[in-house]
Design a protein around this motif. Sequence first.
Motif: not given
Length: 142
Positions: A78-80, A114-117, A122-131
């Motif tokens: 549902q979210y990213r 935020m909600p995905v469009a 299927a689940a969505v991965l939202s990886p956040i890197s340290t950069v």
Amino acid sequence: EDLYMLYRYELPNSKRVRWLKKMFHVPIYPSISMSTSIVASSWNDNEHLLGVEISNHRKDQPTNLNVALGKITLLSRQYRLEAIPGQFPTIGADGHASIRLGWQERVTLHFRLMPVAAPSAAAVLSPISTVEFASKIPDKGS
């Protein structure tokens, strides 16, 4: 924690099978704690603000107790997740932001949830890197 292992082995030139049961004591030390808080965004009704607090509690050795944070990932249908930029202004020579926690240090990171469009099965991965934590805050005009 105690770990029980069961080994099976055969002796050379023999058809006999032997079993050995062995117990190992494996020390497990608390290293980090993490807590989260979520509030509704005042900018956009569909968004939320997520706060993640991470603390370093390592005590497994007398020195080198630092913990490095490399990535935070959200798995959701549902979210990213999007990092709020400018939280850590320094980027090291290796191109990574300097998110290192010394012993008993704590850091709080903030994200836009935020909600995905179009939600999918299927689940969505939202990886956040340290950069991404160290990127500049955009101007209001951009």
